[in-house]
Design a protein around this motif. Structure first.
Motif, PDB file in Angstrom:
ATOM      1  N   SER A   1       0.855  -1.187   0.000  1.00  0.00           N
ATOM      2  CA  SER A   1       0.000   0.000   0.000  1.00  0.00           C
ATOM      3  C   SER A   1       0.883   1.226   0.000  1.00  0.00           C
ATOM      4  O   SER A   1       1.951   1.221   0.615  1.00  0.00           O
ATOM      5  CB  SER A   1      -0.866   0.053   1.257  1.00  0.00           C
ATOM      6  N   ILE A   2       0.428   2.251  -0.666  1.00  0.00           N
ATOM      7  CA  ILE A   2       1.121   3.539  -0.648  1.00  0.00           C
ATOM      8  C   ILE A   2       0.115   4.601  -0.232  1.00  0.00           C
ATOM      9  O   ILE A   2      -0.975   4.690  -0.811  1.00  0.00           O
ATOM     10  CB  ILE A   2       1.741   3.850  -2.035  1.00  0.00           C
ATOM     11  N   GLU A   3       0.498   5.357   0.801  1.00  0.00           N
ATOM     12  CA  GLU A   3      -0.405   6.367   1.335  1.00  0.00           C
ATOM     13  C   GLU A   3      -0.258   7.676   0.567  1.00  0.00           C
ATOM     14  O   GLU A   3       0.802   7.970   0.018  1.00  0.00           O
ATOM     15  CB  GLU A   3      -0.090   6.633   2.825  1.00  0.00           C
ATOM     16  N   LYS A   4      -1.333   8.448   0.590  1.00  0.00           N
ATOM     17  CA  LYS A   4      -1.287   9.810   0.036  1.00  0.00           C
ATOM     18  C   LYS A   4      -0.185  10.612   0.705  1.00  0.00           C
ATOM     19  O   LYS A   4       0.068  10.468   1.896  1.00  0.00           O
ATOM     20  CB  LYS A   4      -2.620  10.510   0.311  1.00  0.00           C
ATOM     21  N   SER A   5       0.468  11.456  -0.076  1.00  0.00           N
ATOM     22  CA  SER A   5       1.491  12.402   0.402  1.00  0.00           C
ATOM     23  C   SER A   5       2.775  11.738   0.868  1.00  0.00           C
ATOM     24  O   SER A   5       3.577  12.378   1.551  1.00  0.00           O
ATOM     25  CB  SER A   5       0.952  13.288   1.543  1.00  0.00           C
ATOM     26  N   ASP A   6       2.980  10.488   0.505  1.00  0.00           N
ATOM     27  CA  ASP A   6       4.252   9.840   0.834  1.00  0.00           C
ATOM     28  C   ASP A   6       5.252  10.086  -0.308  1.00  0.00           C
ATOM     29  O   ASP A   6       4.877  10.559  -1.389  1.00  0.00           O
ATOM     30  CB  ASP A   6       4.045   8.338   1.049  1.00  0.00           C
ATOM     31  N   PHE A   7       6.509   9.796  -0.025  1.00  0.00           N
ATOM     32  CA  PHE A   7       7.567   9.940  -1.022  1.00  0.00           C
ATOM     33  C   PHE A   7       8.362   8.640  -0.997  1.00  0.00           C
ATOM     34  O   PHE A   7       9.051   8.339  -0.039  1.00  0.00           O
ATOM     35  CB  PHE A   7       8.446  11.148  -0.676  1.00  0.00           C
ATOM     36  N   ILE A   8       8.226   7.845  -2.057  1.00  0.00           N
ATOM     37  CA  ILE A   8       8.791   6.502  -2.126  1.00  0.00           C
ATOM     38  C   ILE A   8       9.915   6.451  -3.142  1.00  0.00           C
ATOM     39  O   ILE A   8       9.770   6.962  -4.256  1.00  0.00           O
ATOM     40  CB  ILE A   8       7.717   5.499  -2.627  1.00  0.00           C
ATOM     41  N   ALA A   9      11.013   5.822  -2.776  1.00  0.00           N
ATOM     42  CA  ALA A   9      12.039   5.489  -3.769  1.00  0.00           C
ATOM     43  C   ALA A   9      11.966   3.998  -4.029  1.00  0.00           C
ATOM     44  O   ALA A   9      11.893   3.194  -3.099  1.00  0.00           O
ATOM     45  CB  ALA A   9      13.423   5.876  -3.265  1.00  0.00           C
ATOM     46  N   VAL A  10      11.961   3.619  -5.310  1.00  0.00           N
ATOM     47  CA  VAL A  10      11.982   2.223  -5.715  1.00  0.00           C
ATOM     48  C   VAL A  10      13.376   1.930  -6.251  1.00  0.00           C
ATOM     49  O   VAL A  10      13.845   2.605  -7.171  1.00  0.00           O
ATOM     50  CB  VAL A  10      10.921   1.947  -6.805  1.00  0.00           C
ATOM     51  N   MET A  11      14.046   0.961  -5.636  1.00  0.00           N
ATOM     52  CA  MET A  11      15.418   0.639  -6.031  1.00  0.00           C
ATOM     53  C   MET A  11      15.547  -0.846  -6.360  1.00  0.00           C
ATOM     54  O   MET A  11      14.640  -1.627  -6.087  1.00  0.00           O
ATOM     55  CB  MET A  11      16.392   1.031  -4.916  1.00  0.00           C
ATOM     56  N   GLY A  12      16.708  -1.210  -6.894  1.00  0.00           N
ATOM     57  CA  GLY A  12      16.951  -2.612  -7.224  1.00  0.00           C
ATOM     58  C   GLY A  12      17.815  -2.688  -8.474  1.00  0.00           C
ATOM     59  O   GLY A  12      17.826  -1.757  -9.280  1.00  0.00           O
ATOM     60  N   PRO A  13      18.512  -3.811  -8.644  1.00  0.00           N
ATOM     61  CA  PRO A  13      19.387  -3.945  -9.811  1.00  0.00           C
ATOM     62  C   PRO A  13      18.609  -3.978 -11.117  1.00  0.00           C
ATOM     63  O   PRO A  13      17.383  -4.147 -11.131  1.00  0.00           O
ATOM     64  CB  PRO A  13      20.113  -5.278  -9.560  1.00  0.00           C
ATOM     65  N   SER A  14      19.318  -3.812 -12.213  1.00  0.00           N
ATOM     66  CA  SER A  14      18.730  -3.884 -13.539  1.00  0.00           C
ATOM     67  C   SER A  14      18.026  -5.234 -13.721  1.00  0.00           C
ATOM     68  O   SER A  14      18.565  -6.274 -13.357  1.00  0.00           O
ATOM     69  CB  SER A  14      19.850  -3.697 -14.569  1.00  0.00           C
TER      70      SER A  14
END
Ligand code: ADP
Ligand code: MG
Length: 241
Positions: free
Chosen positions: A29-42
């Motif tokens: 789940s992602i809440e309103k007004s959050d700031f998410i970084a999505v990371m991971g190798p190629s």
């Protein structure tokens, strides 16, 4: 209610050479007004995940609700409408049209949304003001620096007041100082309530988010909240030095 809810989201590509499980049972789940970084190798599934939550692609199985709408039930038209209303996209290479000025680039999403000319102008100017570029409204992309072009792209992404800003490697084509300025802008927009999901391979960029999600082999490997670095601190430290 969360802005984004995914349940067992799965995306499989069928190729002659076999099947590729690009995303495997991703639930979050992602809440309103959050700031998410999505990371991971190629190859870990970041773009597949972004395409799904950006309503550019449909899952092989699983469920996805965006702002309360069950995305997997929509046809192509419904998907396009939801995307136009709820999501702004920012890309590594800015993707601006080269022959028209900044203002006209920012107006584009409103043409599809059916606003009249006066409203488009006013709102595009306001969006350019928000990213600090009101004075460059009549410059073409070529007459702007990389950082300024990315600001125009961010203004374009914001102009329909989306509930979600999706950015795929938005600082990947910028020098490190300009990258920090763009991160400072994302953080400012986030403080104003804009929800941001940003894909990056750069750990320094990831430190500016409030929550970090790591993918590996199509699976969520790690998901935690963190105290973000404030990009303004880096900028003012540089001025003081
Ligand atoms: P990332 O963005 O993290 O580099 P992707 O989501 O692009 O990873 O890719 C995840 C996996 O799915 C990879 O193994 C990739 O080769 C495969 N893949 C991505 N897009 C396609 C496609 N259109 N057709 C077949 N396989 C794909
Ligand atoms: Mg990718």
């Amino acid at each position: 209610m969360s802005l984004i809810e995914t349940h067992d989201l799965r995306r499989v590509y069928e190729l002659d050479s076999g099947r590729v499980v690009a995303l495997d049972h991703a639930s979050l789940s992602i809440e309103k007004s959050d700031f998410i970084a999505v990371m991971g190798p190629s190859g870990s599934g970041k773009s597949t995940f972004m395409n799904l939550i950006g309503c550019l692609d449909k899952p092989t199985s699983g469920h996805y609700r965006l702002a309360g709408t069950a995305v997997e039930s929509l046809d192509a038209n419904g998907l396009a409408r939801l995307r136009n209303r709820e999501i702004g996209f920012v890309f590594q290479q800015f993707n601006l049209l080269p022959r028209i000025d900044a203002l006209s680039n920012v107006e584009l999403p409103m043409i599809y949304a059916g606003f009249d000319k006066k409203t488009r102008r006013d709102r595009a100017l306001h969006a350019l003001g928000r990213v600090g570029l009101a004075e460059r409204a009549h410059h073409r992309p070529m007459q702007l620096s990389g950082g300024q072009q990315q600001r125009v792209a961010i203004a374009r992404a914001l102009v329909n007041s989306p509930s979600l800003l999706l950015a795929d490697e938005p600082t990947g084509a910028l020098d490190s100082r300009t990258a920090i300025e763009i991160l400072a802008l994302f953080q400012e927009l986030n403080r104003e309530g804009v929800t941001i999901v940003l894909v990056t391979h750069d750990a320094d960029v990831g430190r500016h988010a409030r929550r970090l999600i790591r993918f590996k082999d199509g699976k969520i490997l790690d998901d935690h909240r963190q105290t973000p670095l404030d990009a303004r601190d880096l900028l003012s430290a540089e001025v003081a030095a």
